[in-house]
Design an enzyme around this catalytic site. Structure first.
Site, PDB file in Angstrom:
ATOM      1  N   PHE A  29       0.854  -1.186   0.000  1.00 12.87           N
ATOM      2  CA  PHE A  29       0.000   0.000   0.000  1.00 12.87           C
ATOM      3  C   PHE A  29       0.895   1.244   0.000  1.00 12.87           C
ATOM      4  CE2 PHE A  29      -2.754   3.239   1.854  1.00 12.87           C
ATOM      5  CZ  PHE A  29      -3.888   3.074   1.078  1.00 12.87           C
ATOM      6  N   ARG A  47     -12.824  -4.028  -6.461  1.00 13.07           N
ATOM      7  CA  ARG A  47     -12.686  -4.782  -5.206  1.00 13.07           C
ATOM      8  C   ARG A  47     -14.061  -5.028  -4.585  1.00 13.07           C
ATOM      9  NH1 ARG A  47      -8.490  -1.964  -1.198  1.00 13.07           N
ATOM     10  NH2 ARG A  47     -10.194  -0.444  -1.095  1.00 13.07           N
ATOM     11  N   TYR A  51     -10.974   1.279  10.901  1.00 19.03           N
ATOM     12  CA  TYR A  51     -12.237   1.611  10.207  1.00 19.03           C
ATOM     13  C   TYR A  51     -12.638   0.616   9.130  1.00 19.03           C
ATOM     14  CZ  TYR A  51      -8.565   3.854   7.386  1.00 19.03           C
ATOM     15  OH  TYR A  51      -7.415   4.111   6.682  1.00 19.03           O
ATOM     16  N   LYS A  52     -11.832  -0.416   8.942  1.00 20.24           N
ATOM     17  CA  LYS A  52     -12.174  -1.387   7.890  1.00 20.24           C
ATOM     18  C   LYS A  52     -12.979  -2.529   8.507  1.00 20.24           C
ATOM     19  CE  LYS A  52      -7.959  -0.268   5.323  1.00 20.24           C
ATOM     20  NZ  LYS A  52      -8.467   0.402   4.138  1.00 20.24           N
ATOM     21  N   ASP A  57       1.583  -4.804   8.322  1.00 25.77           N
ATOM     22  CA  ASP A  57       0.405  -3.943   8.226  1.00 25.77           C
ATOM     23  C   ASP A  57      -0.805  -4.869   8.115  1.00 25.77           C
ATOM     24  OD1 ASP A  57      -1.699  -2.319   7.438  1.00 25.77           O
ATOM     25  OD2 ASP A  57      -0.457  -1.039   6.159  1.00 25.77           O
TER      26      ASP A  57
HETATM   27  C1  LIG Z   1      -2.856  -1.533   3.839  1.00 34.28           C
HETATM   28  C2  LIG Z   1      -3.176  -0.149   4.281  1.00 34.28           C
HETATM   29  N1  LIG Z   1      -2.339   0.511   5.085  1.00 34.28           N
HETATM   30  C3  LIG Z   1      -2.582   1.761   5.491  1.00 34.28           C
HETATM   31  C4  LIG Z   1      -3.713   2.437   5.088  1.00 34.28           C
HETATM   32  C5  LIG Z   1      -3.938   3.879   5.467  1.00 34.28           C
HETATM   33  O1  LIG Z   1      -4.099   4.054   6.808  1.00 34.28           O
HETATM   34  P1  LIG Z   1      -4.346   5.487   7.455  1.00 34.28           P
HETATM   35  O2  LIG Z   1      -5.099   6.325   6.467  1.00 34.28           O
HETATM   36  O3  LIG Z   1      -5.137   5.174   8.692  1.00 34.28           O
HETATM   37  O4  LIG Z   1      -3.037   6.069   7.787  1.00 34.28           O
HETATM   38  C6  LIG Z   1      -4.630   1.789   4.272  1.00 34.28           C
HETATM   39  C7  LIG Z   1      -5.851   2.499   3.836  1.00 34.28           C
HETATM   40  O5  LIG Z   1      -6.659   2.043   3.103  1.00 34.28           O
HETATM   41  C8  LIG Z   1      -4.342   0.472   3.844  1.00 34.28           C
HETATM   42  O6  LIG Z   1      -5.183  -0.159   3.019  1.00 34.28           O
END
Ligand SMILES: Cc1ncc(COP(=O)(O)O)c(C=O)c1O
Length: 412
Positions: free
Chosen positions: A128, A371, A222-223, A197
């Site tokens: 990501f 997705r 939040y997911k 992560d």
């Molecule tokens: C794998 C992954 N890591 C990190 C994040 C972003 O996290 P944040 O916006 O809380 O920093 C996301 C957001 O979709 C994600 O999918």
């Protein structure tokens, strides 16, 4: 549809599904099939009441006293401990704080401090972007010659100059999942630390961080944890690494005794030092509702259902939409994927917009990935049937060719 499958057969599966009652615990619009819990989990019905109570009673009536009277100050550790159970971390490992991006920065910096003679932050190209960006920013800030090495096969690239292997456990695009135990053990063999992560894993697949030997982890609230938009994230550090953990953001709430107001920083014992500033109490209260709900379900039951939903979705798309050019990106092997299905299609953006306009909500990731998050807590078997039926109609009628559907919005 496959001859053995009928809508009625799937409704029967729902009637026998021990998780089906959870669907009604969410405030989902009746005309929506929600397949985007991998981006933003839906609203648990219990959340507005809990947040209203915290606002009106705890904040409204207790005012500043609420920090002690309602243990607001203990909330990040308390909710973190519950998340720790979901991710199989040892007690005392996990804390709710900040965003995933900020926690990545904090733990990456700690990993580099713990391996001071090594230069490489190893990761994968398909990670990501925020993971890559935070690593790049940290390396630039430190000015100590660190290199962010993003490769196709990170395990093959491990060597004794790697300080930390940073991976997203379930890939945000394809849904493919790493084998945490095997990868962690390979990293440890060369003396590297691991940073996972878990944004697309926590609440989506069974996790056993402690058993797998994971060092550091972060993830979104939040997911799949259904904590609400902008819910705070979590971080987790194996207890064996906590004593010497040197975090770069030394805020007052990570101090051993914040209310001593001492001029010099002294880190709290344990994971509490991962705190930086004042936690967002309303968001934490909402997140706790989502976590409590998830803790009522054995993760294995969730996983069995999610993998079944995915198999069903793939089988129905292949049966019904074979001539429409979708390419499956998600592994067919249930042991190698998270809780989402990704389909590539050159017109994926417009097709997804046409689906959303018809109440089937997934999302799109550039360049061509549609997705579909199949969160087993609230997605029913019949929803899979209905979603694929809408997809087939969108393709058969060319509904997606409407030019207005191709205009990219800010959030895809
Ligand atoms: C794998 C992954 N890591 C990190 C994040 C972003 O996290 P944040 O916006 O809380 O920093 C996301 C957001 O979709 C994600 O999918």
């Amino acid at each position: 549809m496959p001859t053995s499958l009928t809508r009625a057969a799937l409704q029967a599966l729902d009637r026998n599904d021990p998780l089906v009652s959870f669907h009604d615990e969410f405030d989902l619009p009746p005309d929506v099939i929600y397949l985007d819990g991998n981006s933003l989990g839906p609203l648990p019905r219990a959340t507005p009441g809990r947040v209203a109570q915290v606002v009106a009673h705890e904040w409204g009536q207790s005012l500043i006293r609420a920090w002690n009277a309602h243990d607001w100050i203990g909330l990040p550790l308390r909710v973190g401990e519950k998340i720790g159970r979901i991710i199989g971390a040892e007690p005392g490992s996990t804390l709710v704080a900040d965003s995933t991006s900020v926690n990545l920065f904090k733990l990456l910096a700690a990993a580099l401090e713990a391996r001071p003679t090594r230069r490489i932050i190893l990761t994968e190209r398909e990670n990501f972007p925020t993971d890559l960006y935070m690593a790049q920013g940290l390396a630039a800030l430190l000015q100590r010659g660190h290199e962010v090495r993003a490769v196709a096969d990170p395990v093959a690239a491990l060597n004794d100059d790697v300080a930390v292997l940073m991976l997203t456990h379930v890939n945000y695009r394809s849904g493919a999942m790493h084998d945490m135990a095997t990868v962690t053990s390979a990293a440890h063999t060369v003396g590297a630390l691991t940073l996972w992560d878990l944004s697309h894993s926590a609440g989506a697949v069974p996790l056993q961080l402690a058993e797998d030997g994971a060092d550091f982890a972060v993830g979104c609230g939040y997911k799949y944890l259904n904590g609400g938009p902008g819910a705070p994230a979590f971080l987790s550090v194996a207890p064996r690494l906590q004593t010497d953990l040197q975090l770069p953001l030394t805020g007052w709430l990570g101090h051993a005794n914040p209310f001593a107001f001492a001029p010099d920083y002294r880190p709290a014992l344990g994971i509490g030092r991962g705190m930086v500033g004042t936690p967002p109490i309303l968001n934490l209260a909402a997140l706790e509702v989502g976590i409590e709900q998830m803790l009522r379900v054995p993760m294995d039951a969730l996983h069995t259902k999610s993998q079944h939903l995915i198999d069903l979705f793939i089988a129905l798309v292949e049966q019904e939409c074979a001539e429409h050019g979708f390419r499956l990106l998600t592994p067919r092997d249930a042991t190698r994927r998270g809780s989402q299905v990704a389909l590539a299609h050159p017109d994926g953006y417009a097709i997804m917009q046409a689906l959303i306009a018809r109440g089937v909500i997934g999302d799109f990731r550039t360049p061509d990935v549609m997705r579909f998050g199949l969160a087993p807590l609230y997605v029913r078997h019949v929803d899979i049937w209905d979603a694929v039926t809408v997809l087939r109609k969108v393709m058969q009628t060319n509904a997606w060719r409407n030019p207005s559907l191709s205009e990219q919005r800010a959030v895809t």
